[in-house]
Design a protein around this motif. Structure first.
Motif, PDB file in Angstrom:
ATOM      1  N   PRO A  37       0.827  -1.214   0.000  1.00 11.26           N
ATOM      2  CA  PRO A  37       0.000   0.000   0.000  1.00 11.26           C
ATOM      3  C   PRO A  37       0.857   1.258   0.000  1.00 11.26           C
ATOM      4  O   PRO A  37       1.952   1.281   0.581  1.00 11.26           O
ATOM      5  CB  PRO A  37      -0.812  -0.128   1.298  1.00 11.26           C
ATOM      6  N   ALA A  38       0.378   2.281  -0.669  1.00 15.15           N
ATOM      7  CA  ALA A  38       1.124   3.541  -0.745  1.00 15.15           C
ATOM      8  C   ALA A  38       1.278   4.166   0.628  1.00 15.15           C
ATOM      9  O   ALA A  38       2.304   4.767   0.947  1.00 15.15           O
ATOM     10  CB  ALA A  38       0.414   4.506  -1.697  1.00 15.15           C
ATOM     11  N   VAL A  39       0.232   4.040   1.460  1.00 25.54           N
ATOM     12  CA  VAL A  39       0.279   4.576   2.819  1.00 25.54           C
ATOM     13  C   VAL A  39       0.058   3.432   3.799  1.00 25.54           C
ATOM     14  O   VAL A  39      -0.922   2.691   3.682  1.00 25.54           O
ATOM     15  CB  VAL A  39      -0.795   5.667   3.022  1.00 25.54           C
ATOM     16  N   GLN A  40       0.969   3.269   4.727  1.00 26.38           N
ATOM     17  CA  GLN A  40       0.880   2.183   5.696  1.00 26.38           C
ATOM     18  C   GLN A  40       0.665   2.767   7.083  1.00 26.38           C
ATOM     19  O   GLN A  40       1.486   3.550   7.576  1.00 26.38           O
ATOM     20  CB  GLN A  40       2.177   1.356   5.679  1.00 26.38           C
ATOM     21  N   LYS A  41      -0.455   2.411   7.696  1.00 25.47           N
ATOM     22  CA  LYS A  41      -0.719   2.851   9.056  1.00 25.47           C
ATOM     23  C   LYS A  41      -0.138   1.842  10.045  1.00 25.47           C
ATOM     24  O   LYS A  41      -0.484   0.673  10.010  1.00 25.47           O
ATOM     25  CB  LYS A  41      -2.228   3.004   9.281  1.00 25.47           C
ATOM     26  N   GLY A  42       0.738   2.325  10.910  1.00 24.57           N
ATOM     27  CA  GLY A  42       1.346   1.446  11.898  1.00 24.57           C
ATOM     28  C   GLY A  42       2.461   0.610  11.300  1.00 24.57           C
ATOM     29  O   GLY A  42       2.786   0.729  10.113  1.00 24.57           O
ATOM     30  N   PRO A  43       3.071  -0.272  12.092  1.00 18.02           N
ATOM     31  CA  PRO A  43       4.173  -1.127  11.617  1.00 18.02           C
ATOM     32  C   PRO A  43       3.709  -2.063  10.506  1.00 18.02           C
ATOM     33  O   PRO A  43       2.554  -2.495  10.474  1.00 18.02           O
ATOM     34  CB  PRO A  43       4.575  -1.912  12.873  1.00 18.02           C
ATOM     35  N   ARG A  44       4.597  -2.357   9.596  1.00 16.26           N
ATOM     36  CA  ARG A  44       4.269  -3.261   8.493  1.00 16.26           C
ATOM     37  C   ARG A  44       4.069  -4.682   9.030  1.00 16.26           C
ATOM     38  O   ARG A  44       4.890  -5.171   9.808  1.00 16.26           O
ATOM     39  CB  ARG A  44       5.408  -3.290   7.483  1.00 16.26           C
ATOM     40  N   PRO A  45       3.035  -5.370   8.593  1.00 18.50           N
ATOM     41  CA  PRO A  45       2.881  -6.781   8.985  1.00 18.50           C
ATOM     42  C   PRO A  45       3.805  -7.659   8.149  1.00 18.50           C
ATOM     43  O   PRO A  45       4.140  -7.319   7.008  1.00 18.50           O
ATOM     44  CB  PRO A  45       1.406  -7.068   8.666  1.00 18.50           C
ATOM     45  N   ILE A  46       4.223  -8.775   8.708  1.00 18.03           N
ATOM     46  CA  ILE A  46       5.064  -9.716   7.968  1.00 18.03           C
ATOM     47  C   ILE A  46       4.194 -10.416   6.937  1.00 18.03           C
ATOM     48  O   ILE A  46       3.244 -11.127   7.278  1.00 18.03           O
ATOM     49  CB  ILE A  46       5.702 -10.755   8.907  1.00 18.03           C
ATOM     50  N   ARG A  47       4.509 -10.221   5.650  1.00 17.88           N
ATOM     51  CA  ARG A  47       3.704 -10.806   4.585  1.00 17.88           C
ATOM     52  C   ARG A  47       4.390 -11.983   3.895  1.00 17.88           C
ATOM     53  O   ARG A  47       3.755 -12.749   3.177  1.00 17.88           O
ATOM     54  CB  ARG A  47       3.347  -9.734   3.551  1.00 17.88           C
ATOM     55  N   ALA A  48       5.696 -12.118   4.089  1.00 16.95           N
ATOM     56  CA  ALA A  48       6.431 -13.230   3.478  1.00 16.95           C
ATOM     57  C   ALA A  48       7.385 -13.820   4.497  1.00 16.95           C
ATOM     58  O   ALA A  48       8.086 -13.089   5.210  1.00 16.95           O
ATOM     59  CB  ALA A  48       7.199 -12.755   2.248  1.00 16.95           C
ATOM     60  N   LEU A  49       7.415 -15.145   4.564  1.00 18.43           N
ATOM     61  CA  LEU A  49       8.317 -15.856   5.470  1.00 18.43           C
ATOM     62  C   LEU A  49       9.183 -16.800   4.658  1.00 18.43           C
ATOM     63  O   LEU A  49       8.669 -17.611   3.877  1.00 18.43           O
ATOM     64  CB  LEU A  49       7.517 -16.657   6.506  1.00 18.43           C
ATOM     65  N   ILE A  50      10.487 -16.683   4.834  1.00 22.90           N
ATOM     66  CA  ILE A  50      11.445 -17.604   4.211  1.00 22.90           C
ATOM     67  C   ILE A  50      12.112 -18.387   5.334  1.00 22.90           C
ATOM     68  O   ILE A  50      12.817 -17.816   6.171  1.00 22.90           O
ATOM     69  CB  ILE A  50      12.500 -16.850   3.383  1.00 22.90           C
ATOM     70  N   LEU A  51      11.867 -19.664   5.370  1.00 23.98           N
ATOM     71  CA  LEU A  51      12.393 -20.527   6.431  1.00 23.98           C
ATOM     72  C   LEU A  51      13.568 -21.326   5.889  1.00 23.98           C
ATOM     73  O   LEU A  51      13.458 -21.984   4.846  1.00 23.98           O
ATOM     74  CB  LEU A  51      11.294 -21.470   6.923  1.00 23.98           C
ATOM     75  N   THR A  52      14.692 -21.274   6.589  1.00 24.29           N
ATOM     76  CA  THR A  52      15.927 -21.897   6.111  1.00 24.29           C
ATOM     77  C   THR A  52      16.653 -22.556   7.280  1.00 24.29           C
ATOM     78  O   THR A  52      16.487 -22.121   8.427  1.00 24.29           O
ATOM     79  CB  THR A  52      16.806 -20.833   5.424  1.00 24.29           C
ATOM     80  N   PRO A  53      17.437 -23.613   7.047  1.00 25.57           N
ATOM     81  CA  PRO A  53      17.976 -24.393   8.163  1.00 25.57           C
ATOM     82  C   PRO A  53      19.138 -23.783   8.927  1.00 25.57           C
ATOM     83  O   PRO A  53      19.297 -24.062  10.115  1.00 25.57           O
ATOM     84  CB  PRO A  53      18.408 -25.710   7.491  1.00 25.57           C
ATOM     85  N   THR A  54      19.987 -22.981   8.287  1.00 26.76           N
ATOM     86  CA  THR A  54      21.192 -22.505   8.960  1.00 26.76           C
ATOM     87  C   THR A  54      21.272 -20.985   8.994  1.00 26.76           C
ATOM     88  O   THR A  54      20.691 -20.294   8.154  1.00 26.76           O
ATOM     89  CB  THR A  54      22.471 -23.032   8.267  1.00 26.76           C
ATOM     90  N   ARG A  55      22.015 -20.500   9.959  1.00 28.48           N
ATOM     91  CA  ARG A  55      22.205 -19.059  10.097  1.00 28.48           C
ATOM     92  C   ARG A  55      22.937 -18.485   8.892  1.00 28.48           C
ATOM     93  O   ARG A  55      22.609 -17.396   8.416  1.00 28.48           O
ATOM     94  CB  ARG A  55      22.986 -18.783  11.394  1.00 28.48           C
TER      95      ARG A  55
END
Length: 430
Positions: free
Chosen positions: A68-86
């Motif tokens: 969105p062009a204007v975001q009210k409040g903190p951005r929600p997490i919309r994408a999660l990338i899960l990986t095994p190692t640091r």
């Protein structure tokens, strides 16, 4: 094919051009259109094929198009990338930074082994993409710091590595917390039954992409075997490092103790070396990797935690100080070199007790590996009984040709051969 033909938006194309990328790799060519069409994806590809960009590039574009062009409040997490190692998590974060530098998106990486405070502060400011390892993610979820209720895109990377490291149950705990209405991208270098079952559980009518199966090794990698007594391995490694052409060398050991011992032996003779393994702190591991990438350290000695997910530019040589007892691990190890079409050299030391491991490796890759005899620590007794590639029944054996398995005839691992005379003929491991 060019990136322009993949329907990528201008900010992404500009970033790719600035990074020096002009043509997508095969997995990127196949995957990016499916992801942009919002299909679930099952990708079977080993590291070195460009799979990180295969999901990072279209993911950035999809998020940018729905920000969105204007975001009210903190951005929600919309994408999660899960990986095994640091290490892999950090590299994915670096890729997102590179490809998304001209997009108004925020991303954060979280992993264990370090203080959670900076990670938490970034999350509270709001992020679009979260790159995470399973343990730290579940920890922050339990503290009500992270919620996954707004996830639209889920990437599970290195799924088989998750299985190897015992993270499958953690992955399943994460999946339960994800919204059902999401796009899922699933990547794995191998597809054992457990991984196939997991993929079937979380994917909906996925597009399937398979590039360079794990059993194959890149033709750009020149492989060779050195038969040597166990007690002479450290001397052989030091001998190989007399070649000034080897600017950096990645060495693999089977155990943490073994890796530390190799480092100690090298440092004793004046060769800069550091180890990277699970007993090292996160800061120590990152420092060692950084020193190696900037060539402050000539030799990095690693256990198999570094066999996948560590991308080192222009790495020309890999040495298997000890052969892995899992043949697929050999492919992942030597895949650290010969990346993106560059040439690489992979040398394996083999003592008597490791010959069964070598046989399993040859069976997996189904090709010959030349044996280098022209080296001062050659053990003729170890090489007395040739290790042969198991051939299917009722199929005539192919006669070995020169370099073995299609290798370049002028590059058969003679990194330490005397330069004043031609090396002696090699015996091919069949």
């Amino acid at each position: 094919m060019s990136f322009e033909q993949l329907r990528l938006i201008e900010p992404v194309l500009k970033a790719l051009k600035e990074e020096g990328y002009s043509e997508p790799t095969p997995i990127q060519q196949q995957s990016i259109p499916y992801v942009l069409d919002k299909r679930d994806l099952l990708g079977c590809a080993q590291t070195g094929t460009g799979k990180t960009a295969a999901f990072a590039i279209p993911l950035l574009q999809l998020l940018a198009e729905t920000t969105p062009a204007v975001q009210k409040g903190p951005r929600p997490i919309r994408a999660l990338i899960l990986t095994p190692t640091r290490e892999l998590a950090i590299q994915i974060q670096e890729s997102l930074q590179a490809y998304g530098k001209h997009l108004p998106l925020k991303h954060q990486v979280i992993f264990g082994g370090v203080s959670q405070v900076p990670q938490v502060e970034a999350l509270r400011r709001g992020v679009d993409i979260l790159v995470a390892t399973p343990g730290r993610l579940l920890d922050l979820i339990s503290q009500n710091i992270v919620t996954l209720r707004d996830i639209k895109f889920f990437v599970l990377d290195e799924a088989d590595r998750m299985l190897d490291m015992g993270f499958v149950h953690d992955v399943q705990r994460v999946i339960i917390k994800l919204p059902e209405n999401r796009q899922t991208l699933f990547f794995s270098a191998t597809m054992p039954p457990e991984i196939q079952k997991l993929a079937a559980m979380i994917l909906r009518n996925p597009a399937k992409v398979e590039v360079t199966p794990v059993s194959s090794t890149a033709d750009t990698i020149t492989q060779s075997v050195y038969y040597v007594k166990k007690q002479d391995k450290r001397h052989l490694l030091q001998h190989i490092l007399k070649d000034d052409a080897i600017k950096t060398l990645l060495v693999f050991a089977r155990t943490k103790h073994g890796a530390d011992r190799v480092v100690k032996d090298l440092v004793r003779v004046g060769i800069t070396a550091e180890a990277i393994h699970g007993n090292k702190s996160q800061n120590a591991r990152q420092r060692a990797l950084s020193n190696f990438k900037t060539r402050q350290t000539r030799v990095l000695v690693a256990t198999d935690i570094a066999a996948r997910g560590i991308d080192i530019d222009d790495l020309t040589h890999v040495v298997n100080f000890e052969l892995p007892n899992v043949p697929e691990t050999y492919v992942h190890r030597i895949g650290r070199t010969g990346r993106a079409g560059a040439n690489g050299i992979a040398i394996s030391f083999c003592e008597e007790e490791e010959k069964p491991f070598l046989k399993d490796i040859l069976k997996l890759i189904n090709r010959e590996i030349p044996v280098v005899k022209d080296q001062p620590f050659h053990d003729a007794l170890v090489g007395m009984e040739a290790v042969k590639v198991p051939m299917p029944q009722n199929r005539p054996k192919k006669k070995a040709q020169g370099g073995g398995g299609g290798f370049h005839r002028n590059r058969q691992g003679h990194v330490n051969a005397p330069k004043k005379h031609k090396p002696k003929p090699q015996q091919a491991v069949k």
